[in-house]
Structures are given as structure tokens and as C-alpha cells.
Design an enzyme around this catalytic site. Structure first.
Site, mmCIF file in Angstrom:
data_model
loop_
_atom_site.group_PDB
_atom_site.id
_atom_site.type_symbol
_atom_site.label_atom_id
_atom_site.label_comp_id
_atom_site.label_asym_id
_atom_site.label_seq_id
_atom_site.Cartn_x
_atom_site.Cartn_y
_atom_site.Cartn_z
ATOM 1 N N ALA A 66 0.798 -1.233 0.000
ATOM 2 C CA ALA A 66 0.000 0.000 0.000
ATOM 3 C C ALA A 66 0.827 1.277 0.000
ATOM 4 C CB ALA A 66 -0.934 0.000 1.210
ATOM 5 N N SER A 67 2.138 1.178 -0.137
ATOM 6 C CA SER A 67 2.939 2.397 -0.040
ATOM 7 C C SER A 67 2.933 3.222 -1.320
ATOM 8 C CB SER A 67 4.387 2.046 0.352
ATOM 9 O OG SER A 67 4.957 1.146 -0.580
ATOM 10 N N ASP B 243 7.713 -9.122 4.747
ATOM 11 C CA ASP B 243 8.011 -9.712 3.458
ATOM 12 C C ASP B 243 6.865 -10.657 3.132
ATOM 13 O OD1 ASP B 243 8.883 -11.101 1.256
ATOM 14 O OD2 ASP B 243 10.765 -11.793 2.159
ATOM 15 N N TYR C 286 4.404 -13.723 -14.303
ATOM 16 C CA TYR C 286 3.411 -12.749 -13.863
ATOM 17 C C TYR C 286 2.011 -13.160 -14.325
ATOM 18 C CZ TYR C 286 0.959 -8.294 -13.341
ATOM 19 O OH TYR C 286 0.048 -7.320 -12.994
#
Length: 251
Positions: free
Chosen positions: A13-14, A61, A157
Site C-alpha cells: 500500500a505504499s 516480506d 506474472y
């Protein structure tokens, strides 16, 4: 949408989508737990900037199962409960098969799956057990259009996000008896710090042209979709995967 007296844990969320989602939830009255891994300063700056009070930061982590368990326990202890989980943490690394050596291939696949899939699975487990006790909750997993159209130079991904879609739908069926709705949001390109250099490169125009709107998504547009899915009114969308890609990929 009113999220007064609701608490939200957002992983990764940073910045980017996670940051926009934290801002939107806080403006709507929720208390937010901002998860970060290495960006502690950015996470704390975001916490201090949010509307309202009572927001926290929690570091872990996401690929470390024990760290995830401890992070979730800390968030619950500090906020009292978690009503909404947004699994947003993820990585994207290019690894074209024809130019990537075997060891790098192994390393990128392992790292990507550990963060994008196993990390989200473990956070979901810890939070869902808590939500089951409360007999309510919302889990929203951030996946990607790449899960459907493929990612030829970032196969790990695409595969990890496709697996997260399936996990979301399986969990939706399992958790419905506990009044827990589970959904996924599958964005296309989003204008974030991570994508800005690519969007400003010679490739940027072609990327924008993938959508008939001739642009990519703003993080706030994805955040608004997440808020709707977290609302009481969206319960019967459980199991759904919502595309937010500006008609750049249709399925």
C-alpha cells in the site's frame, strides 16, 4: 460509500493502486492498515496524510509465511478486527524465454509466484480465519488482464495472476456460508510510479492506444472499483472478476 467503523488491511500500500485505495478508504471513514515491505518511510508518510485517525503501518516480506502471520496478528491487535482485505502486493519482472538464462528463469518464476500468489494466499488464510470468527468480511484480490490475454515476456506474472483469479473464485465458494465475499479486480495498464517511465518512453503512445479511450487507468479508478466491491451492496458479486482496462482487452 460509507465505511465508518470498518477496518481495512491493504498489502503493498505504499504506492500506486494500494496508496490510492488507502486514500479512498480513509476518506470514506475506514481505518486503514498500510502494509509495506521495504518502503517504510513512504508507508508512514501515507499514514500521516490520510483523512481520519487510527491508521497504522505494518511491515512484512509477503513471501515469508511466518512474517505474514505475524503481520496479520499485529494488524488485528492494533485495529481490533479486520473487515476488509485488499491483496495488492505484487511484482512484475520481464523474462523472455529466448533471452533469459535458466538460472534467472528459475529465480524470477520462484520470486514472482511467492509474492503474487503464495503471499496473497497466506494473507487470505490468516485474515479469513479471523473473518470466519466474526461471520463477515470482504476479500478483494488485485490480479491483471494479463491473466487472460497472456504475458509473453513475463510468463510468471501472467500465470501467477491467473492462479490468483482461480483462488479467488474457489475461496468465494468456500467462504460464502460465513458471509465473506471474495472478488478479484483485473486492471490493465495503470499510471503509477512503476509504469511511469514506460509510459513516458516511445512505447507509451502505443500502450495508451490499446484502449479506445486512448489512455491508461488512473489508480483512483481502480481504487473506486475496489471500494464498491468492499461495500455491503456488492455481496452478490462474490466470485466475480472485474475488468478495469478501458476496453483494451475484452473477454
Amino acid at each position: 460509500m460509507n465505511f465508518q467503523n470498518k477496518t481495512v488491511l491493504i498489502t503493498g500500500a505504499s504506492g500506486g493502486i494500494g496508496k490510492a485505495t488507502a486514500v479512498a478508504f480513509a476518506r470514506s471513514g475506514a481505518k486503514v492498515a498500510i502494509h509495506y515491505h521495504q518502503q517504510q518511510i513512504k508507508a508512514e508518510q501515507l499514514r500521516n496524510s490520510l483523512a481520519g485517525t487510527g491508521h497504522i503501518t505494518v511491515g512484512a516480506d509477503i513471501a515469508d509465511a511466518k512474517a505474514v502471520e505475524e503481520m496479520v496478528s499485529l494488524a488485528i491487535a492494533q485495529l481490533g478486527q479486520i473487515d476488509i482485505l485488499v491483496n495488492n502486493a505484487g511484482i512484475y519482472k520481464e523474462h523472455p524465454l529466448d533471452t533469459t538464462d535458466y538460472q534467472d528463469w528459475q529465480n524470477i518464476w520462484q520470486e514472482t509466484v511467492n509474492i503474487n500468489l503464495i503471499g496473497a494466499v497466506n494473507v487470505s488464510y490468516c485474515i479469513a480465519r479471523h473473518m470466519m470468527d466474526n461471520n463477515r468480511g470482504r476479500i478483494i484480490n488485485i490480479t491483471s488482464r494479463g491473466a487472460f490475454r497472456g504475458e509473453p515476456t513475463a510468463t510468471a506474472y501472467g500465470a501467477s495472476k491467473a492462479a490468483l483469479n482461480c483462488f479467488s473464485q474457489s475461496l468465494a465458494q468456500h467462504l460464502a456460508p460465513y458471509n465473506i465475499a471474495v472478488t478479484a479486480v483485473a486492471p490493465g495498464f495503470v499510471e503509477t510510479d512503476m509504469t511511469r517511465s514506460l509510459l513516458e518512453s516511445p512505447q507509451g503512445e502505443a500502450i495508451c492506444q490499446q484502449s479506445p479511450f486512448n489512455r491508461v487507468a488512473h489508480p483512483e479508478e481502480v481504487a473506486n472499483t475496489i471500494l464498491f466491491l468492499a461495500s455491503e451492496e456488492a455481496e452478490f458479486l462474490s466470485g466475480g472478476i472485474v475488468d478495469v482496462n478501458g476496453a483494451s482487452y475484452l473477454r
